[in-house]
Design a protein around this motif. Sequence first.
Motif, PDB file in Angstrom:
ATOM      1  N   SER A 295       0.829  -1.210   0.000  1.00  0.00           N
ATOM      2  CA  SER A 295       0.000   0.000   0.000  1.00  0.00           C
ATOM      3  C   SER A 295       0.862   1.258   0.000  1.00  0.00           C
ATOM      4  O   SER A 295       0.619   2.188  -0.784  1.00  0.00           O
ATOM      5  N   LEU A 296       1.873   1.312   0.854  1.00  0.00           N
ATOM      6  CA  LEU A 296       2.733   2.493   0.918  1.00  0.00           C
ATOM      7  C   LEU A 296       3.490   2.682  -0.387  1.00  0.00           C
ATOM      8  O   LEU A 296       3.624   3.810  -0.890  1.00  0.00           O
ATOM      9  N   SER A 297       3.957   1.599  -0.978  1.00  0.00           N
ATOM     10  CA  SER A 297       4.701   1.697  -2.241  1.00  0.00           C
ATOM     11  C   SER A 297       3.822   2.243  -3.357  1.00  0.00           C
ATOM     12  O   SER A 297       4.249   3.113  -4.130  1.00  0.00           O
ATOM     13  N   HIS A 298       2.595   1.758  -3.431  1.00  0.00           N
ATOM     14  CA  HIS A 298       1.677   2.255  -4.458  1.00  0.00           C
ATOM     15  C   HIS A 298       1.381   3.745  -4.257  1.00  0.00           C
ATOM     16  O   HIS A 298       1.340   4.522  -5.220  1.00  0.00           O
ATOM     17  N   LYS A 299       1.185   4.132  -3.012  1.00  0.00           N
ATOM     18  CA  LYS A 299       0.893   5.537  -2.734  1.00  0.00           C
ATOM     19  C   LYS A 299       2.096   6.414  -3.094  1.00  0.00           C
ATOM     20  O   LYS A 299       1.942   7.514  -3.643  1.00  0.00           O
ATOM     21  N   ALA A 300       3.290   5.943  -2.793  1.00  0.00           N
ATOM     22  CA  ALA A 300       4.501   6.705  -3.124  1.00  0.00           C
ATOM     23  C   ALA A 300       4.649   6.858  -4.633  1.00  0.00           C
ATOM     24  O   ALA A 300       5.008   7.934  -5.130  1.00  0.00           O
ATOM     25  N   GLU A 301       4.372   5.783  -5.367  1.00  0.00           N
ATOM     26  CA  GLU A 301       4.492   5.819  -6.826  1.00  0.00           C
ATOM     27  C   GLU A 301       3.489   6.767  -7.466  1.00  0.00           C
ATOM     28  O   GLU A 301       3.726   7.282  -8.567  1.00  0.00           O
ATOM     29  N   SER A 302       2.372   7.007  -6.784  1.00  0.00           N
ATOM     30  CA  SER A 302       1.317   7.852  -7.367  1.00  0.00           C
ATOM     31  C   SER A 302       1.565   9.342  -7.161  1.00  0.00           C
ATOM     32  O   SER A 302       0.857  10.170  -7.744  1.00  0.00           O
ATOM     33  N   LEU A 303       2.551   9.697  -6.352  1.00  0.00           N
ATOM     34  CA  LEU A 303       2.812  11.105  -6.095  1.00  0.00           C
ATOM     35  C   LEU A 303       3.371  11.787  -7.342  1.00  0.00           C
ATOM     36  O   LEU A 303       4.267  11.261  -8.001  1.00  0.00           O
ATOM     37  N   LYS A 304       2.861  12.969  -7.623  1.00  0.00           N
ATOM     38  CA  LYS A 304       3.318  13.715  -8.786  1.00  0.00           C
ATOM     39  C   LYS A 304       4.441  14.654  -8.396  1.00  0.00           C
ATOM     40  O   LYS A 304       4.290  15.502  -7.512  1.00  0.00           O
ATOM     41  N   LEU A 305       5.579  14.508  -9.057  1.00  0.00           N
ATOM     42  CA  LEU A 305       6.722  15.404  -8.873  1.00  0.00           C
ATOM     43  C   LEU A 305       6.697  16.446  -9.982  1.00  0.00           C
ATOM     44  O   LEU A 305       6.390  16.124 -11.133  1.00  0.00           O
ATOM     45  N   GLY A 306       7.006  17.693  -9.641  1.00  0.00           N
ATOM     46  CA  GLY A 306       6.992  18.704 -10.694  1.00  0.00           C
ATOM     47  C   GLY A 306       7.170  20.101 -10.143  1.00  0.00           C
ATOM     48  O   GLY A 306       7.658  20.297  -9.027  1.00  0.00           O
ATOM     49  N   ASP A 307       6.768  21.063 -10.948  1.00  0.00           N
ATOM     50  CA  ASP A 307       6.897  22.472 -10.617  1.00  0.00           C
ATOM     51  C   ASP A 307       6.150  22.744  -9.309  1.00  0.00           C
ATOM     52  O   ASP A 307       4.934  22.525  -9.218  1.00  0.00           O
ATOM     53  N   PRO A 308       6.828  23.228  -8.276  1.00  0.00           N
ATOM     54  CA  PRO A 308       6.142  23.483  -7.006  1.00  0.00           C
ATOM     55  C   PRO A 308       4.998  24.484  -7.107  1.00  0.00           C
ATOM     56  O   PRO A 308       4.072  24.450  -6.282  1.00  0.00           O
ATOM     57  N   LEU A 309       5.041  25.375  -8.102  1.00  0.00           N
ATOM     58  CA  LEU A 309       3.964  26.345  -8.252  1.00  0.00           C
ATOM     59  C   LEU A 309       2.752  25.791  -8.984  1.00  0.00           C
ATOM     60  O   LEU A 309       1.713  26.453  -9.056  1.00  0.00           O
ATOM     61  N   ASP A 310       2.869  24.576  -9.508  1.00  0.00           N
ATOM     62  CA  ASP A 310       1.745  23.901 -10.151  1.00  0.00           C
ATOM     63  C   ASP A 310       0.833  23.338  -9.060  1.00  0.00           C
ATOM     64  O   ASP A 310       1.278  22.587  -8.196  1.00  0.00           O
ATOM     65  N   PRO A 352      10.273   9.394  -4.385  1.00  0.00           N
ATOM     66  CA  PRO A 352       9.805   8.828  -3.121  1.00  0.00           C
ATOM     67  C   PRO A 352      10.172   7.347  -3.020  1.00  0.00           C
ATOM     68  O   PRO A 352       9.895   6.578  -3.947  1.00  0.00           O
ATOM     69  N   THR A 353      10.806   6.978  -1.936  1.00  0.00           N
ATOM     70  CA  THR A 353      11.455   5.670  -1.817  1.00  0.00           C
ATOM     71  C   THR A 353      10.921   4.910  -0.615  1.00  0.00           C
ATOM     72  O   THR A 353      10.749   5.471   0.472  1.00  0.00           O
ATOM     73  N   VAL A 354      10.663   3.624  -0.830  1.00  0.00           N
ATOM     74  CA  VAL A 354      10.279   2.706   0.245  1.00  0.00           C
ATOM     75  C   VAL A 354      11.287   1.568   0.259  1.00  0.00           C
ATOM     76  O   VAL A 354      11.555   0.959  -0.783  1.00  0.00           O
ATOM     77  N   LEU A 355      11.864   1.303   1.432  1.00  0.00           N
ATOM     78  CA  LEU A 355      12.874   0.256   1.566  1.00  0.00           C
ATOM     79  C   LEU A 355      12.451  -0.767   2.615  1.00  0.00           C
ATOM     80  O   LEU A 355      11.770  -0.437   3.594  1.00  0.00           O
ATOM     81  N   THR A 356      12.897  -1.996   2.421  1.00  0.00           N
ATOM     82  CA  THR A 356      12.748  -3.056   3.418  1.00  0.00           C
ATOM     83  C   THR A 356      14.112  -3.727   3.614  1.00  0.00           C
ATOM     84  O   THR A 356      15.060  -3.475   2.860  1.00  0.00           O
ATOM     85  N   ASP A 357      14.195  -4.564   4.631  1.00  0.00           N
ATOM     86  CA  ASP A 357      15.407  -5.353   4.921  1.00  0.00           C
ATOM     87  C   ASP A 357      16.635  -4.489   5.172  1.00  0.00           C
ATOM     88  O   ASP A 357      17.769  -4.897   4.907  1.00  0.00           O
TER      89      ASP A 357
END
Length: 468
Positions: A295-310, A352-357
């Motif tokens: 769940s956390l990985s999917h949510k991280a992947e869905s985040l949009k990176l871009g122009d902060p003023l957008d 956005p990064t999710v790590l295990t182990d």
Amino acid sequence: MTDLPIYIAGKKVVDGERFSILNPYTGEAIASAIKGDKSHIDRAAEDAKLNAPAFKRADWLRAASALIGYHSEELARILSSEVGKTIREARIEVDRAARIFALAIGETERLSGEQAPFGAQPNGQHRFGFFVRRPVGIVGAITPFNVPLALAAHKIAPALGAGNAVILKPAEQAPVAAVRLIEILYEAGFPPESLSVITGFGPDAGLPLIQHERVGFISFTGSREVGRQIPGWAGPKKVTLELGGNCPLIVAPSADVNAAAEAACRGGFAQAGQLCISVQRAIVHESHYQKFVVSLSHKAESLKLGDPLDESTDMGPMIDSEALDRVGAWIADQVGAKIMTGGEAAPPFYRPTVLTDVPRDAKMSCSELFGPAVIVYPYQTADEAIELANGTPYGLQAGVFTQDLNEAFDFANRLEFGGVMINEAPTFRSDLMPYGGTKESGLGREGVRFAMQEMTETKVVGFKNVEL
């Protein structure tokens, strides 16, 4: 490009060697600032004073809150441009700053002492006493780049409310909003000599401020490495230190896993993880571990990176290339770790990064990353979760997701952190609460009421041969 002035007790200074302030997203210079030094600090300290009754200070605080609100969009765009936070994050910060000044109004009006019951001791017969709170005189405020407006407000509003003058030294990466805030406070009516702002670098401007004999209190938010040295530099004066964290989020067997994953995403990747109360470790009961990671990985992947003023951007860039490289190096150094998502730079962003182990004694597990990455650990027993959560030199805030009230109280009691948030990420902060950490996360507490206590001295007055 704007050429920022510095203000020394209301006097505008525009001459001096300058350095550039870069937009983290575009890399373009948005302003230049003066390299302040000891001579500027000396002049500011020599002229600093605030001599006004509480009702006047409250009136000025009220005007300041209103003016920050009036200039809210201007300030939000400044924050987004100089720090790289999204425009939505920036607007929240501006609103916080206005409310912090509003909170200081009531605390200023209530600041008082109380009777000292001398008669409760045998040697106190026929005596009357009381104590009052007096300002320390001059507060030196040193702020970081990541929340430059709200954290300046957290230092300035209680200092002024308590009757102190303030000398502000903002982070060299983000002085634009700080200088604009001082201009707004002058407009609100605060006397010119009550406020100074000196831009520049730590060794040149910050250290002379800390060491100045006329400065009675230092409020510092920044790195643990610098903060540990401040009491020695400051000498016999009061200090408050907020030095960061490595914040855990515990997900117990009874937890709402989806809500916990949403909180971890929000708390781990807000402002690209560049928050001292960012979620860095999620400690999840083994019964929920796999579901939470997915769940956390999917949510991280869905985040949009871009122009902060957008308006649609979810996460902005790292503050600079040095920070970007540091986060990449830390994550690359996690031998044996599995990267579930992210794990790479896309300059000026780090995905956005999710790590295990990740080994429990690894640097990233124990120290402060200050970047957009969350480690997920499984656990079996509450004792194991608490041991893992406490296994860091930091102790700022922690979060716990559970539907079991007894379990919630047990975690709250045994977690070695200044704040424990139940069914919420450790990233939550109310500006009226006492805020600060244990262990190497710092000394003292912020939050307007509590900061005002820190920024005042107790004076006792006693009368002999008086009966009331």
